[in-house]
Design a protein around this motif. Structure first.
Motif, PDB file in Angstrom:
ATOM      1  N   GLY A   1     116.461  19.923  43.403  1.00 29.17           N
ATOM      2  CA  GLY A   1     116.838  18.820  44.274  1.00 29.17           C
ATOM      3  C   GLY A   1     116.006  17.579  44.033  1.00 29.17           C
ATOM      4  O   GLY A   1     114.788  17.591  44.223  1.00 29.17           O
ATOM      5  N   ALA A   2     116.660  16.488  43.609  1.00 27.36           N
ATOM      6  CA  ALA A   2     115.972  15.221  43.344  1.00 27.36           C
ATOM      7  C   ALA A   2     116.310  14.191  44.403  1.00 27.36           C
ATOM      8  O   ALA A   2     116.468  13.001  44.112  1.00 27.36           O
ATOM      9  CB  ALA A   2     116.329  14.698  41.952  1.00 27.36           C
ATOM     10  N   GLY A   3     116.422  14.648  45.659  1.00 24.55           N
ATOM     11  CA  GLY A   3     116.524  13.724  46.775  1.00 24.55           C
ATOM     12  C   GLY A   3     115.131  13.278  47.189  1.00 24.55           C
ATOM     13  O   GLY A   3     114.134  13.588  46.521  1.00 24.55           O
ATOM     14  N   PRO A   4     115.015  12.553  48.307  1.00 25.63           N
ATOM     15  CA  PRO A   4     113.693  12.076  48.747  1.00 25.63           C
ATOM     16  C   PRO A   4     112.659  13.185  48.916  1.00 25.63           C
ATOM     17  O   PRO A   4     111.499  13.014  48.535  1.00 25.63           O
ATOM     18  CB  PRO A   4     114.002  11.391  50.082  1.00 25.63           C
ATOM     19  N   VAL A   5     113.071  14.328  49.473  1.00 23.13           N
ATOM     20  CA  VAL A   5     112.112  15.399  49.724  1.00 23.13           C
ATOM     21  C   VAL A   5     111.624  16.016  48.420  1.00 23.13           C
ATOM     22  O   VAL A   5     110.422  16.204  48.204  1.00 23.13           O
ATOM     23  CB  VAL A   5     112.728  16.465  50.644  1.00 23.13           C
ATOM     24  N   GLY A   6     112.549  16.352  47.524  1.00 25.10           N
ATOM     25  CA  GLY A   6     112.164  16.942  46.257  1.00 25.10           C
ATOM     26  C   GLY A   6     111.312  16.010  45.414  1.00 25.10           C
ATOM     27  O   GLY A   6     110.327  16.437  44.798  1.00 25.10           O
ATOM     28  N   LEU A   7     111.668  14.736  45.389  1.00 23.21           N
ATOM     29  CA  LEU A   7     110.907  13.779  44.588  1.00 23.21           C
ATOM     30  C   LEU A   7     109.528  13.529  45.184  1.00 23.21           C
ATOM     31  O   LEU A   7     108.537  13.408  44.451  1.00 23.21           O
ATOM     32  CB  LEU A   7     111.681  12.459  44.484  1.00 23.21           C
ATOM     33  N   LEU A   8     109.446  13.446  46.518  1.00 25.60           N
ATOM     34  CA  LEU A   8     108.141  13.253  47.141  1.00 25.60           C
ATOM     35  C   LEU A   8     107.241  14.452  46.883  1.00 25.60           C
ATOM     36  O   LEU A   8     106.050  14.296  46.559  1.00 25.60           O
ATOM     37  CB  LEU A   8     108.305  13.027  48.645  1.00 25.60           C
ATOM     38  N   LEU A   9     107.789  15.654  47.013  1.00 24.00           N
ATOM     39  CA  LEU A   9     106.999  16.848  46.724  1.00 24.00           C
ATOM     40  C   LEU A   9     106.529  16.840  45.271  1.00 24.00           C
ATOM     41  O   LEU A   9     105.367  17.172  44.970  1.00 24.00           O
ATOM     42  CB  LEU A   9     107.822  18.100  47.006  1.00 24.00           C
ATOM     43  N   ALA A  10     107.407  16.452  44.363  1.00 21.75           N
ATOM     44  CA  ALA A  10     107.026  16.385  42.949  1.00 21.75           C
ATOM     45  C   ALA A  10     105.884  15.392  42.735  1.00 21.75           C
ATOM     46  O   ALA A  10     104.952  15.654  41.963  1.00 21.75           O
ATOM     47  CB  ALA A  10     108.239  15.984  42.108  1.00 21.75           C
ATOM     48  N   CYS A  11     105.939  14.262  43.431  1.00 22.49           N
ATOM     49  CA  CYS A  11     104.865  13.270  43.322  1.00 22.49           C
ATOM     50  C   CYS A  11     103.551  13.824  43.848  1.00 22.49           C
ATOM     51  O   CYS A  11     102.494  13.621  43.242  1.00 22.49           O
ATOM     52  CB  CYS A  11     105.240  12.009  44.094  1.00 22.49           C
ATOM     53  N   GLU A  12     103.598  14.522  44.975  1.00 24.94           N
ATOM     54  CA  GLU A  12     102.379  15.082  45.554  1.00 24.94           C
ATOM     55  C   GLU A  12     101.755  16.108  44.612  1.00 24.94           C
ATOM     56  O   GLU A  12     100.533  16.158  44.445  1.00 24.94           O
ATOM     57  CB  GLU A  12     102.683  15.721  46.906  1.00 24.94           C
ATOM     58  N   LEU A  13     102.582  16.920  43.981  1.00 30.83           N
ATOM     59  CA  LEU A  13     102.084  17.917  43.040  1.00 30.83           C
ATOM     60  C   LEU A  13     101.569  17.260  41.762  1.00 30.83           C
ATOM     61  O   LEU A  13     100.516  17.622  41.237  1.00 30.83           O
ATOM     62  CB  LEU A  13     103.188  18.922  42.718  1.00 30.83           C
ATOM     63  N   GLY A  14     102.314  16.301  41.251  1.00 34.32           N
ATOM     64  CA  GLY A  14     101.895  15.601  40.048  1.00 34.32           C
ATOM     65  C   GLY A  14     100.596  14.847  40.250  1.00 34.32           C
ATOM     66  O   GLY A  14      99.772  14.737  39.330  1.00 34.32           O
TER      67      GLY A  14
END
Length: 505
Positions: free
Chosen positions: A8-21
């Motif tokens: 999922g590349a919606g706001p939640v998935g992308l924000l989580l990816a940013c936090e992990l990255g």
């Protein structure tokens, strides 16, 4: 193999990816849509309100200004990104004149907006750019069709390719494939209404009132400048949403809920939704976790879904990153479910309450009359504002200190340093307002996880020092002369093994 695969590349998935990255994890995001462009995510239909807690998070990660630069629109606003009113509850618009903002819990004056109106497209654009800069890989046009896991790994597949990882997170929406494939239970309540949203032209727009309109037969919303029309038809969710939405059907519903014989001359986009409210009974099964709409679905009343999902992502991000890096204290990842599932349950009840008030029957109308009177008071308005801004959210962290468990206030030191500026790199923060600076030494042993800032605050809210987790939650607050032992216990609880690693380095 990646550390984390996110569906999922919606706001939640992308924000989580940013936090992990941000914390050095290797992340792969899989999105079933072929690209990021969709008219449903752009203004006006994609407009959403970010709560104060969400705005704070974006500010702390340095993406609020880029979002405001491209994301806000002249959509019932007053000033860039600022709403004209104070929000609404069950379609009852709150009057800012009734609010006493200074009485809100631990609110400090700030130049940062309280609430931001933006579009999903703008949020996703800003977050995807940030994710790529942080080394996150995003693949579009990938439909998840299988998940297997063992004690060490999880494998996500699309039928052609396998994507092994140490962890997987479903951020793939209300019809989450990850939730289904991983065997999560999903329970809750069935719908009271079928909702509709459309971009359309009305032959007699002057007959319909602008804004939210509760009627004896439902509710309609009209934004004449954009052609945005919304409707709620209390049919028990009986409409077959697999059917094509025709102009005749939409016109019939609009006439029924408005009580006005209007004509739709053109429908450019239309979709339906319900107030079905359900939640996963756990947010984790083995090495698979859920966040956002994959973990909870509810009606869009009040924008609770997006903001609850943002809270999920920032809560999970630093905990999962610490787990991946092998320095998380025991049980840290389990606190994600323990903290966020109650918040999701409250959000579901918040939307259920609004639906009950809006019901076009004598009981709903009677409750609505009482609520209108309550919302005309300062206390009633403040109660709702505290809920919709996220200022009333508080985790039970086992402390009676009133700041602990809350989203950190917008502290500013007298030298001009803002808390938000100290949290750009995703580390926790220690603000030391005391004169003896006795926390400087212990924090030095945790420099990989904590940033230290000392000085008098413009308003310290009665605290001598505070420990703030990477997600912006106050984890500990000390008196004017902070107790070193209690501080170290708090750090060990949230950042446990890092000190051991640092001391042996």
């Amino acid at each position: 193999m990646h550390d984390v695969v996110i569906a999922g590349a919606g706001p939640v998935g992308l924000l989580l990816a940013c936090e992990l990255g941000l914390r050095g994890c290797s992340v792969l995001v899989l999105e079933r849509e072929p690209d990021s462009g969709s008219p449903w995510r752009a203004a006006p239909l994609g407009m959403r309100g970010l709560s104060t807690a969400s705005v704070d998070l974006f500010h702390r990660r340095g993406v609020l200004d880029p979002l405001l630069d491209r994301g806000h629109a002249d959509f019932g606003m007053e000033g860039p990104g600022r709403p004209r009113g104070a929000g609404h509850f069950a379609g009852i618009v709150l009057d800012p004149a009734d609010a006493d903002l200074d009485a809100l819990p631990f609110r400090l004056p700030s130049t940062t907006p309280e609430i931001v109106m933006t579009s999903l497209a703008a949020v996703e654009e800003v977050l995807s750019e940030r994710a790529v800069k942080l080394g996150v890989e995003i693949r579009y046009g990938v439909t998840v069709s299988g998940i297997t896991q063992d004690e060490e790994t999880v494998v996500v597949s699309d039928g052609r390719h396998e994507y092994p990882a140490r962890w997987a997170v479903g951020c793939d929406g209300g019809r989450s494939a990850v939730r289904r494939l991983a065997g999560f239970d999903f329970s809750g309540t069935e719908p009271n209404f079928t909702g509709y949203v459309m971009l359309a032209t009305v032959a007699e727009p002057e007959l319909l009132k602008p804004g939210f309109n509760l009627t004896p037969t439902g509710m309609y919303l009209q934004m004449p400048a954009t052609g945005h029309i919304g409707m709620m038809d209390f049919d028990g969710g009986a409409f077959d949403r697999s059917q094509e939405l025709t102009r005749d059907h939409l016109q019939t519903v609009l006439r029924r809920v408005s009580g006005i014989d209007v004509t739709l001359t053109d429908v450019r986009l239309a979709s339906s939704f319900t107030d079905r409210a359900k939640q996963a009974t756990t947010y984790r099964r083995g090495r698979v976790l859920l966040a956002g709409d994959a973990a909870h679905i509810m009606s869009p009343l009040g924008g609770q879904g997006l903001n609850t999902g943002i809270g999920d992502a920032v809560n999970l991000g630093w905990k999962l990153a610490a787990t991946v890096r092998g320095n998380a204290p025991e049980g840290l990842l389990d606190t994600y479910d323990r903290e966020r599932r109650p918040v999701g349950a409250l959000a579901l009840d918040w939307t259920r309450a609004q639906v009950a008030i809006m019901r076009p029957d004598p009981h709903g109308q009677a409750i609505q009359a009482v609520v209108r009177e309550l919302l005309a008071t300062g206390a009633g308005t403040n109660y709702v504002i505290a809920r919709i801004t996220g200022l009333s959210t508080r985790y039970d962290l086992g402390s009676e200190q009133p700041l602990v468990g809350r989203n950190a206030p917008r502290w500013r030191l007298e030298d001009g340093t803002h808390l938000g500026e100290l949290m750009r790199d995703g580390r926790g923060v220690v603000l030391d307002f005391s004169a003896d600076r006795r926390l400087a030494g212990p924090v030095a042993a945790w420099e990989h996880e904590l940033r230290y800032a000392a000085g008098a605050a413009v308003d310290d809210l009665g605290a001598g020092a505070v420990l703030i987790r990477p997600d912006g939650v106050v984890a500990w607050a000390g008196e004017r002369t902070p107790d070193l032992e209690s501080f170290e216990q708090a750090v060990l609880r949230w950042f446990g093994s890092e000190r051991e690693n640092s001391s042996t380095a």
